[in-house]
Design an enzyme around this catalytic site. Structure first.
Site, PDB file in Angstrom:
ATOM      1  N   ALA A 248       0.645  -1.417  -0.133  1.00  0.00           N
ATOM      2  CA  ALA A 248      -0.408  -0.113   0.129  1.00  0.00           C
ATOM      3  C   ALA A 248       0.939   1.186  -0.017  1.00  0.00           C
ATOM      4  CB  ALA A 248      -0.787  -0.237   1.135  1.00  0.00           C
ATOM      5  N   ALA A 249       2.247   1.484  -0.705  1.00  0.00           N
ATOM      6  CA  ALA A 249       2.444   2.258  -0.664  1.00  0.00           C
ATOM      7  C   ALA A 249       2.654   3.936  -1.231  1.00  0.00           C
ATOM      8  CB  ALA A 249       4.516   1.530  -0.630  1.00  0.00           C
ATOM      9  N   GLY A 250       2.444   3.051  -2.488  1.00  0.00           N
ATOM     10  CA  GLY A 250       1.499   4.106  -3.520  1.00  0.00           C
ATOM     11  C   GLY A 250       0.174   4.994  -2.752  1.00  0.00           C
ATOM     12  N   ASP A 251      -0.320   4.183  -2.557  1.00  0.00           N
ATOM     13  CA  ASP A 251      -1.550   4.973  -1.841  1.00  0.00           C
ATOM     14  C   ASP A 251      -1.202   5.860   0.068  1.00  0.00           C
ATOM     15  OD1 ASP A 251      -3.373   3.370  -2.901  1.00  0.00           O
ATOM     16  OD2 ASP A 251      -3.358   1.573  -2.334  1.00  0.00           O
TER      17      ASP A 251
END
Length: 307
Positions: A248-251
């Site tokens: 979930a790094a991009g989120d």
């Protein structure tokens, strides 16, 4: 000021394995867990945990997953009045996480695939009191385009995370988007050549701007973030952390970015905040559970000399 996230809600079914699978291969995993996800819901949680007043618009199914997805959003203060309970199953994502933290994801849209103009109308009624609209592509692109057009017409800032990149061209969306923020894989898919470094990200951003994009933010994982606006370009290096799960790094980046923008920060500062939130999220397992809260986030910024 508030934001609205118009997008997907999924239940993530996560398996940890020594490495990512090759075609036709069977591996023995080391762990399995379920955790609420979906790029839309993840971004809503990421923003809400950083103190942003956040509303979610989308759909879940009538199954137990749907109930849990709504409960998790409410638990962190995300408004869910705009989430419709649809007579089908909720979206799911099958995720493999390697020992390196890299991941592979297969999504089944479920109720997300039924999002249509009726959901856009629910969104329209809420946009008048909204500062920013966050969009992704895990719901039908026709609904995304309608939402972007309406928000743009009302003067609401629109941010698009173009994931997953569809087979059809999304350039017709660009006139209604203020910030386009693909990761390196998505940027490569959009421009037709590999994006693997700040230099290739700069070239890709230029191509996307020629196609009509205004500001382009390319997330390069452990390398950092490249940003091109109509007036300038800049690069923000990644924060050094011990990453265990990049799911979930991009989120989380979206949450940090929007939190800064809502608080009146410059775009450069917002990209730094996004990079910090994304880095923190990689230090925990899962999607929504990995999103940092505001005290943790502020402590990280202070420790790294940002504030």
């Amino acid at each position: 000021m508030s934001i609205i996230v118009f997008g997907s809600l999924n239940m993530d079914l996560v398996v940890r394995s020594p490495r990512l699978l090759q075609s036709g291969e069977t591996l023995i995993g080391s762990d399995f867990y379920m955790t609420p996800g979906g790029k839309g819901a993840n971004q809503a949680v990421a923003a809400a945990k950083l103190g942003v007043l956040t509303e979610m618009i989308g759909r879940v199914g009538t199954d137990l997953f749907g109930l849990e997805l709504l409960a998790e959003l409410k638990a962190v203060g995300v408004g869910t009045d705009g989430v419709l309970v649809d007579a089908t199953h909720s979206g799911v994502a099958m995720i493999t996480v390697a020992a390196t933290g890299e991941n592979q994801i297969i999504g089944v849209f479920g109720a997300n695939g039924n999002v249509d103009e009726t959901d856009v109308e629910r969104l329209r009624t809420k946009l008048l009191d909204t500062q920013l609209l966050l969009l992704q592509l895990e719901i039908p692109i026709a609904a995304v385009k309608q939402a972007a057009q309406i928000a743009h017409g009302l003067g609401v800032q629109v941010i698009l995370d173009p994931a997953p990149v569809p087979t059809e061209a999304i350039a017709p969306l660009y006139p209604f988007i203020d910030i386009l923020m693909p990761n390196e894989i998505e940027a490569g898919q959009l421009v037709g050549f590999p994006v693997t470094s700040p230099d290739t990200a700069a070239i890709a951003a230029g191509v996307l701007q020629q196609q009509g994009a205004k500001t382009v933010i390319v997330k390069l994982g452990a390398q950092g973030v490249f940003c091109a606006t109509p007036d300038e370009t800049f690069f923000v290096p990644a924060f050094p952390v011990a990453a265990i799960d990049t799911v979930a790094a991009g989120d989380a980046f979206a949450g940090g970015l929007t939190a800064a923008l809502v608080e009146g920060a410059s775009l450069r500062q917002a990209v730094v905040w996004g990079a910090a939130a994304g880095a923190l999220a990689t230090t925990k397992k899962g999607a929504q559970a990995a999103m940092p809260d505001r005290p943790t986030f502020n402590a990280f910024l202070t420790a790294n000399g940002v504030i």
